[in-house]
Design an enzyme around this catalytic site. Structure first.
Site, mmCIF file in Angstrom:
data_model
loop_
_atom_site.group_PDB
_atom_site.id
_atom_site.type_symbol
_atom_site.label_atom_id
_atom_site.label_comp_id
_atom_site.label_asym_id
_atom_site.label_seq_id
_atom_site.Cartn_x
_atom_site.Cartn_y
_atom_site.Cartn_z
ATOM 1 N N ASP A 67 1.072 -1.656 0.029
ATOM 2 C CA ASP A 67 0.415 0.068 0.053
ATOM 3 C C ASP A 67 1.204 1.155 0.105
ATOM 4 O OD1 ASP A 67 -2.688 -0.862 2.264
ATOM 5 O OD2 ASP A 67 -2.957 -1.075 0.422
ATOM 6 N N LYS A 101 -3.595 3.713 -2.506
ATOM 7 C CA LYS A 101 -4.317 4.199 -3.096
ATOM 8 C C LYS A 101 -3.593 5.139 -3.458
ATOM 9 C CE LYS A 101 -8.299 1.865 -1.578
ATOM 10 N NZ LYS A 101 -9.132 1.418 -0.274
ATOM 11 N N MET A 146 -8.299 8.856 8.952
ATOM 12 C CA MET A 146 -8.797 8.803 7.799
ATOM 13 C C MET A 146 -10.083 10.307 7.851
ATOM 14 S SD MET A 146 -10.200 5.802 6.503
ATOM 15 C CE MET A 146 -11.294 4.804 8.134
HETATM 16 N N1 SAH Z 1 -4.447 0.334 9.084
HETATM 17 C C1 SAH Z 1 -3.682 1.372 9.822
HETATM 18 C C2 SAH Z 1 -5.014 2.054 8.925
HETATM 19 C C3 SAH Z 1 -5.642 2.202 8.001
HETATM 20 S S1 SAH Z 1 -6.785 3.581 7.481
HETATM 21 C C4 SAH Z 1 -3.328 1.157 10.885
HETATM 22 O O1 SAH Z 1 -3.590 0.986 11.551
HETATM 23 O O2 SAH Z 1 -2.424 2.342 11.416
HETATM 24 C C5 SAH Z 1 -5.674 5.432 7.065
HETATM 25 C C6 SAH Z 1 -5.478 6.645 8.283
HETATM 26 O O3 SAH Z 1 -4.105 5.732 9.286
HETATM 27 C C7 SAH Z 1 -4.907 7.976 7.028
HETATM 28 O O4 SAH Z 1 -5.901 8.132 7.274
HETATM 29 C C8 SAH Z 1 -4.018 8.322 8.985
HETATM 30 O O5 SAH Z 1 -5.275 8.651 9.315
HETATM 31 C C9 SAH Z 1 -3.714 7.288 9.817
HETATM 32 N N2 SAH Z 1 -2.119 7.297 9.773
HETATM 33 C C10 SAH Z 1 -1.412 6.272 9.187
HETATM 34 N N3 SAH Z 1 -0.551 6.014 9.355
HETATM 35 C C11 SAH Z 1 -0.260 7.613 10.058
HETATM 36 C C12 SAH Z 1 1.286 8.453 10.091
HETATM 37 N N4 SAH Z 1 2.443 7.704 10.073
HETATM 38 N N5 SAH Z 1 0.060 9.386 10.167
HETATM 39 C C13 SAH Z 1 -0.608 10.202 10.972
HETATM 40 N N6 SAH Z 1 -1.355 9.154 10.416
HETATM 41 C C14 SAH Z 1 -1.175 8.220 9.698
#
Ligand code: SAH
Length: 251
Positions: free
Chosen positions: A32, A54, A168
């Site tokens: 991803d 995406k 998100m």
């Molecule tokens: N599976 C992922 C989340 C996927 S949804 C997890 O467990 O972290 C994607 C969202 O995760 C983004 O829109 C943001 O809100 C958050 N996100 C993921 N990585 C991030 C990062 N390094 N810093 C801030 N927000 C993050």
């Protein structure tokens, strides 16, 4: 075997040993946008790398096609790694991918990852729970607009001192704030928005429900970013450790 694997939030050292092992063994890695590309350097020679991420707003591949890619690769290879940012089952659609494989009798394992929901606040100096401040936390999609006919998000129940982490939600921040004010949360409720957490580009903007929308707009924070609502945000004033210069005052 398909390993539905969490890549952690960004800092490569937050990858689990198990994830690193399967990345090194993989015949193909399907990854991803949020998975740190440094991880792919650990792949063995000849490992096929397939990007199905995406981009902001636009979908490179719809989920049903991603499912199909994973399935086809599983027929082709012994060891398939499906690598996702954070944890594969926290807004990661790992459950859907597993169900698709199950129906087709393909073996899989989940390899949990360090979710951004907890680790990104930690890197901003914000504990999601703290004695006397917050005894629980929840992780909520920030993707739903408040006017959606049938919201699945239970806004009415967000009145307590619980910490709320929205994933998100950056582009929807004004709606999230409007909803929390509508249910009666005070305008001085602390809020932090953390962008690119656990990476060298990490930036945090703090404010209140009353100020955060303007502050985030001024800062022009890039994605990915998450939103933390609750009094734990105040602890950052004392506990911050990772970023360099930046805003700490809530006022
Ligand atoms: N599976 C992922 C989340 C996927 S949804 C997890 O467990 O972290 C994607 C969202 O995760 C983004 O829109 C943001 O809100 C958050 N996100 C993921 N990585 C991030 C990062 N390094 N810093 C801030 N927000 C993050």
């Amino acid at each position: 075997m398909v390993y539905l694997t969490g890549a952690g939030p960004g800092d490569i050292e937050l990858l689990t040993l198990k994830a690193l092992r399967v990345v090194r063994e993989a015949d193909v890695i399907i990854y991803d946008r949020l998975a740190n590309p440094e991880i792919l350097k650990e792949a063995k020679e000849g490992c096929e790398l397939v990007y199905v991420g995406k981009e902001d707003g636009k979908h490179t591949l719809p989920q049903d096609q991603i499912n199909e890619v994973i399935y086809q690769k599983a027929l082709q290879y012994d060891t398939v790694v499906r690598l996702k940012g954070g944890d594969p089952l926290v807004f990661g659609r790992g459950g859907e991918e597993a169900a698709f494989l199950k129906e087709r009798r393909i073996a899989y394992e989940f390899i949990p990852g360090v979710t951004s929901a907890i680790s990104v606040p930690a890197y901003a100096g914000i504990p999601v729970t703290h004695r006397g401040v917050a005894v629980s936390f929840r992780v909520v999609t920030g993707h739903e607009t408040p006017n959606k006919a049938q919201s699945q998000v239970d806004w009415e129940s967000m009145k307590s001192d619980e910490t709320i982490v929205f994933l998100m939600g950056l582009h929807n921040l004004h709606n999230i704030v409007a909803n929390l004010l509508r249910i009666g949360r005070e305008a001085d409720t602390p809020v932090a928005v953390i962008s690119r957490g656990t990476t060298p580009e990490q930036r945090t903007v703090v404010g209140t429900l009353g100020t955060i929308v303007d502050r985030v707009r001024e800062a022009a924070l890039p994605t990915p970013a998450l939103i933390v609502v609750g009094r734990v945000v105040e602890l950052r004033g004392v506990l911050r450790w990772y970023e360099g210069e930046g805003e700490t005052s809530l006022q």
